[in-house]
Design a protein around this motif. Structure first.
Motif, PDB file in Angstrom:
ATOM      1  N   CYS A  27      10.135  -1.639   0.341  1.00 35.56           N
ATOM      2  CA  CYS A  27      10.291  -0.889   1.552  1.00 35.56           C
ATOM      3  C   CYS A  27      10.236  -1.275   2.941  1.00 35.56           C
ATOM      4  O   CYS A  27      10.226  -0.962   4.073  1.00 35.56           O
ATOM      5  CB  CYS A  27       9.064   0.304   1.334  1.00 35.56           C
ATOM      6  SG  CYS A  27       7.436  -0.089   1.656  1.00 35.56           S
ATOM      7  N   GLY A  28       9.931  -2.685   2.752  1.00 35.26           N
ATOM      8  CA  GLY A  28       9.854  -3.521   3.990  1.00 35.26           C
ATOM      9  C   GLY A  28       8.359  -3.550   4.741  1.00 35.26           C
ATOM     10  O   GLY A  28       8.367  -4.073   5.843  1.00 35.26           O
ATOM     11  N   THR A  29       7.456  -2.629   4.380  1.00 31.29           N
ATOM     12  CA  THR A  29       6.026  -2.886   5.044  1.00 31.29           C
ATOM     13  C   THR A  29       5.540  -4.268   4.802  1.00 31.29           C
ATOM     14  O   THR A  29       5.642  -4.901   3.910  1.00 31.29           O
ATOM     15  CB  THR A  29       5.206  -1.899   4.075  1.00 31.29           C
ATOM     16  OG1 THR A  29       5.642  -0.778   3.835  1.00 31.29           O
ATOM     17  CG2 THR A  29       3.744  -1.865   4.605  1.00 31.29           C
ATOM     18  N   GLY A  30       4.858  -4.664   6.340  1.00 34.75           N
ATOM     19  CA  GLY A  30       4.712  -5.953   6.264  1.00 34.75           C
ATOM     20  C   GLY A  30       2.984  -5.784   6.623  1.00 34.75           C
ATOM     21  O   GLY A  30       2.570  -5.012   7.349  1.00 34.75           O
ATOM     22  N   LEU A  31       2.177  -6.849   6.076  1.00 38.85           N
ATOM     23  CA  LEU A  31       0.692  -6.732   6.427  1.00 38.85           C
ATOM     24  C   LEU A  31      -0.011  -8.179   6.077  1.00 38.85           C
ATOM     25  O   LEU A  31       0.678  -8.988   5.499  1.00 38.85           O
ATOM     26  CB  LEU A  31       0.055  -5.708   5.690  1.00 38.85           C
ATOM     27  CG  LEU A  31      -0.001  -5.594   4.209  1.00 38.85           C
ATOM     28  CD1 LEU A  31      -1.355  -5.181   3.589  1.00 38.85           C
ATOM     29  CD2 LEU A  31       1.123  -5.155   3.211  1.00 38.85           C
ATOM     30  N   PHE A  32      -1.064  -8.331   6.688  1.00 42.92           N
ATOM     31  CA  PHE A  32      -1.769  -9.501   6.091  1.00 42.92           C
ATOM     32  C   PHE A  32      -2.943  -8.964   5.107  1.00 42.92           C
ATOM     33  O   PHE A  32      -3.917  -8.378   5.329  1.00 42.92           O
ATOM     34  CB  PHE A  32      -2.705  -9.921   7.397  1.00 42.92           C
ATOM     35  CG  PHE A  32      -1.841 -10.475   8.417  1.00 42.92           C
ATOM     36  CD1 PHE A  32      -1.417 -11.924   8.507  1.00 42.92           C
ATOM     37  CD2 PHE A  32      -1.449  -9.673   9.670  1.00 42.92           C
ATOM     38  CE1 PHE A  32      -0.720 -12.348   9.496  1.00 42.92           C
ATOM     39  CE2 PHE A  32      -0.584 -10.362  10.720  1.00 42.92           C
ATOM     40  CZ  PHE A  32      -0.271 -11.722  10.449  1.00 42.92           C
ATOM     41  N   PRO A  33      -2.547  -9.256   3.947  1.00 47.15           N
ATOM     42  CA  PRO A  33      -3.690  -8.834   2.770  1.00 47.15           C
ATOM     43  C   PRO A  33      -4.863  -9.500   2.780  1.00 47.15           C
ATOM     44  O   PRO A  33      -4.801 -10.862   3.255  1.00 47.15           O
ATOM     45  CB  PRO A  33      -2.980  -9.224   1.653  1.00 47.15           C
ATOM     46  CG  PRO A  33      -1.399  -9.514   2.095  1.00 47.15           C
ATOM     47  CD  PRO A  33      -1.591  -9.979   3.440  1.00 47.15           C
ATOM     48  N   LEU A  34      -6.083  -9.065   2.748  1.00 49.97           N
ATOM     49  CA  LEU A  34      -7.313  -9.770   2.643  1.00 49.97           C
ATOM     50  C   LEU A  34      -7.193 -10.783   1.333  1.00 49.97           C
ATOM     51  O   LEU A  34      -6.730 -10.147   0.306  1.00 49.97           O
ATOM     52  CB  LEU A  34      -8.322  -8.963   2.798  1.00 49.97           C
ATOM     53  CG  LEU A  34      -8.629  -8.181   4.011  1.00 49.97           C
ATOM     54  CD1 LEU A  34      -9.729  -7.125   3.848  1.00 49.97           C
ATOM     55  CD2 LEU A  34      -8.976  -9.161   5.121  1.00 49.97           C
ATOM     56  N   PRO A  67       0.834  -1.424  -0.032  1.00 49.84           N
ATOM     57  CA  PRO A  67       0.075   0.010   0.003  1.00 49.84           C
ATOM     58  C   PRO A  67       0.885   1.191  -0.025  1.00 49.84           C
ATOM     59  O   PRO A  67       0.186   2.273  -0.193  1.00 49.84           O
ATOM     60  CB  PRO A  67      -0.740  -0.124   1.184  1.00 49.84           C
ATOM     61  CG  PRO A  67      -0.062  -1.082   2.217  1.00 49.84           C
ATOM     62  CD  PRO A  67       0.792  -1.946   1.246  1.00 49.84           C
ATOM     63  N   GLU A  68       2.055   1.037   0.465  1.00 46.57           N
ATOM     64  CA  GLU A  68       2.909   2.317   0.341  1.00 46.57           C
ATOM     65  C   GLU A  68       3.687   2.617  -1.024  1.00 46.57           C
ATOM     66  O   GLU A  68       3.766   3.846  -1.147  1.00 46.57           O
ATOM     67  CB  GLU A  68       4.216   2.046   1.282  1.00 46.57           C
ATOM     68  CG  GLU A  68       3.664   1.646   2.743  1.00 46.57           C
ATOM     69  CD  GLU A  68       2.855   3.003   3.476  1.00 46.57           C
ATOM     70  OE1 GLU A  68       3.191   3.943   3.334  1.00 46.57           O
ATOM     71  OE2 GLU A  68       2.003   2.477   4.407  1.00 46.57           O
ATOM     72  N   CYS A  69       4.144   1.463  -1.565  1.00 46.32           N
ATOM     73  CA  CYS A  69       4.756   1.866  -2.666  1.00 46.32           C
ATOM     74  C   CYS A  69       4.549   1.070  -3.992  1.00 46.32           C
ATOM     75  O   CYS A  69       4.953   1.306  -5.086  1.00 46.32           O
ATOM     76  CB  CYS A  69       6.253   1.687  -2.592  1.00 46.32           C
ATOM     77  SG  CYS A  69       6.901  -0.125  -2.253  1.00 46.32           S
ATOM     78  N   GLY A  70       3.503   0.136  -3.811  1.00 48.20           N
ATOM     79  CA  GLY A  70       3.232  -0.763  -4.900  1.00 48.20           C
ATOM     80  C   GLY A  70       3.960  -1.752  -5.584  1.00 48.20           C
ATOM     81  O   GLY A  70       3.288  -2.557  -6.578  1.00 48.20           O
ATOM     82  N   HIS A  71       4.862  -2.318  -4.783  1.00 45.12           N
ATOM     83  CA  HIS A  71       5.633  -3.385  -5.305  1.00 45.12           C
ATOM     84  C   HIS A  71       4.761  -4.607  -4.733  1.00 45.12           C
ATOM     85  O   HIS A  71       3.950  -4.500  -3.903  1.00 45.12           O
ATOM     86  CB  HIS A  71       7.094  -3.511  -4.595  1.00 45.12           C
ATOM     87  CG  HIS A  71       8.033  -2.919  -5.233  1.00 45.12           C
ATOM     88  ND1 HIS A  71       8.114  -1.599  -5.269  1.00 45.12           N
ATOM     89  CD2 HIS A  71       8.843  -3.167  -6.042  1.00 45.12           C
ATOM     90  CE1 HIS A  71       9.321  -0.951  -5.973  1.00 45.12           C
ATOM     91  NE2 HIS A  71       9.804  -1.859  -6.453  1.00 45.12           N
ATOM     92  N   VAL A  72       5.071  -5.607  -5.428  1.00 42.95           N
ATOM     93  CA  VAL A  72       4.289  -7.129  -5.237  1.00 42.95           C
ATOM     94  C   VAL A  72       4.612  -7.654  -4.054  1.00 42.95           C
ATOM     95  O   VAL A  72       6.098  -7.566  -3.929  1.00 42.95           O
ATOM     96  CB  VAL A  72       4.448  -8.108  -6.341  1.00 42.95           C
ATOM     97  CG1 VAL A  72       3.734  -9.174  -5.987  1.00 42.95           C
ATOM     98  CG2 VAL A  72       3.718  -7.507  -7.662  1.00 42.95           C
ATOM     99  N   LEU A  73       3.939  -7.792  -2.987  1.00 38.83           N
ATOM    100  CA  LEU A  73       4.325  -8.382  -1.630  1.00 38.83           C
ATOM    101  C   LEU A  73       4.961  -9.880  -2.064  1.00 38.83           C
ATOM    102  O   LEU A  73       4.560 -10.716  -2.797  1.00 38.83           O
ATOM    103  CB  LEU A  73       3.178  -8.458  -0.757  1.00 38.83           C
ATOM    104  CG  LEU A  73       2.529  -7.136  -0.407  1.00 38.83           C
ATOM    105  CD1 LEU A  73       1.544  -7.463   0.611  1.00 38.83           C
ATOM    106  CD2 LEU A  73       3.417  -6.166   0.211  1.00 38.83           C
ATOM    107  N   THR A  74       5.790 -10.137  -1.127  1.00 38.07           N
ATOM    108  CA  THR A  74       6.433 -11.580  -1.060  1.00 38.07           C
ATOM    109  C   THR A  74       5.851 -12.128   0.279  1.00 38.07           C
ATOM    110  O   THR A  74       5.726 -11.433   1.249  1.00 38.07           O
ATOM    111  CB  THR A  74       7.836 -11.721  -1.078  1.00 38.07           C
ATOM    112  OG1 THR A  74       8.473 -10.936   0.135  1.00 38.07           O
ATOM    113  CG2 THR A  74       8.532 -11.370  -2.362  1.00 38.07           C
ATOM    114  N   SER A  75       5.765 -13.534   0.370  1.00 44.62           N
ATOM    115  CA  SER A  75       5.079 -14.268   1.328  1.00 44.62           C
ATOM    116  C   SER A  75       6.015 -14.488   2.563  1.00 44.62           C
ATOM    117  O   SER A  75       7.299 -14.749   2.153  1.00 44.62           O
ATOM    118  CB  SER A  75       4.481 -15.485   0.813  1.00 44.62           C
ATOM    119  OG  SER A  75       4.163 -16.384   1.757  1.00 44.62           O
ATOM    120  N   GLN A  76       5.880 -14.349   3.710  1.00 48.68           N
ATOM    121  CA  GLN A  76       6.489 -14.620   4.751  1.00 48.68           C
ATOM    122  C   GLN A  76       5.884 -15.895   5.490  1.00 48.68           C
ATOM    123  O   GLN A  76       6.156 -15.937   6.568  1.00 48.68           O
ATOM    124  CB  GLN A  76       6.652 -13.642   5.664  1.00 48.68           C
ATOM    125  CG  GLN A  76       7.453 -12.231   5.139  1.00 48.68           C
ATOM    126  CD  GLN A  76       8.927 -12.696   5.070  1.00 48.68           C
ATOM    127  OE1 GLN A  76       9.465 -12.840   5.968  1.00 48.68           O
ATOM    128  NE2 GLN A  76       9.250 -12.314   3.839  1.00 48.68           N
TER     129      GLN A  76
END
Ligand code: ZN
Length: 120
Positions: A112-119, A76-85
């Motif tokens: 950017c290191g933002t972490g979240l639980f996407p729905l 949500p901050e920079c638009g890069h595709v998230l990687t799974s942790q």
């Protein structure tokens, strides 16, 4: 059981509320209005927590880590595709002090290191 196949479970749990309440009432013929309300709320809180957990898991059931990259959630901050942790469990407390545990895929942005639980 499919995660969206709640119909029977929910129906059975509702039956338990009805049957349990009927039995409780027979065992407590002189209960006050407040006591009846409390007994009912306890039973409804259990049903409510279970329905909430099932419904929440259904929305998270879509495993986004298996999606093609173009459809994966983005930062949500920079638009890069998230990687799974991997999966992490989150604990919630609902009304009526019922505990709910949800397993969600945790995503981290490689940029950017933002972490979240996407729905899902
Ligand atoms: Zn980012």
């Amino acid at each position: 059981m499919k995660r969206t196949d709640f119909d029977r479970t929910w129906r059975e749990l509702s039956e338990d509320v009805i049957t349990g309440m009927k039995e409780w009432r027979l065992q407590h013929p002189k209960a006050t209005f407040a006591e009846i309300e409390r007994a009912l709320d306890e039973r409804l809180a259990r049903l409510r927590a279970r329905m909430l957990q099932d419904a929440a898991l259904a929305s998270a059931a879509g495993d986004w880590t298996a999606e093609p990259e173009a459809e994966r959630p983005v930062c949500p901050e920079c638009g890069h595709v998230l990687t799974s942790q991997g999966s992490q469990t989150r604990q919630f407390q609902t009304q009526g002090r019922q505990e709910i545990i949800l397993e969600r895929k945790y995503g981290v942005c490689p940029a950017c290191g933002t972490g979240l639980f996407p729905l899902g």
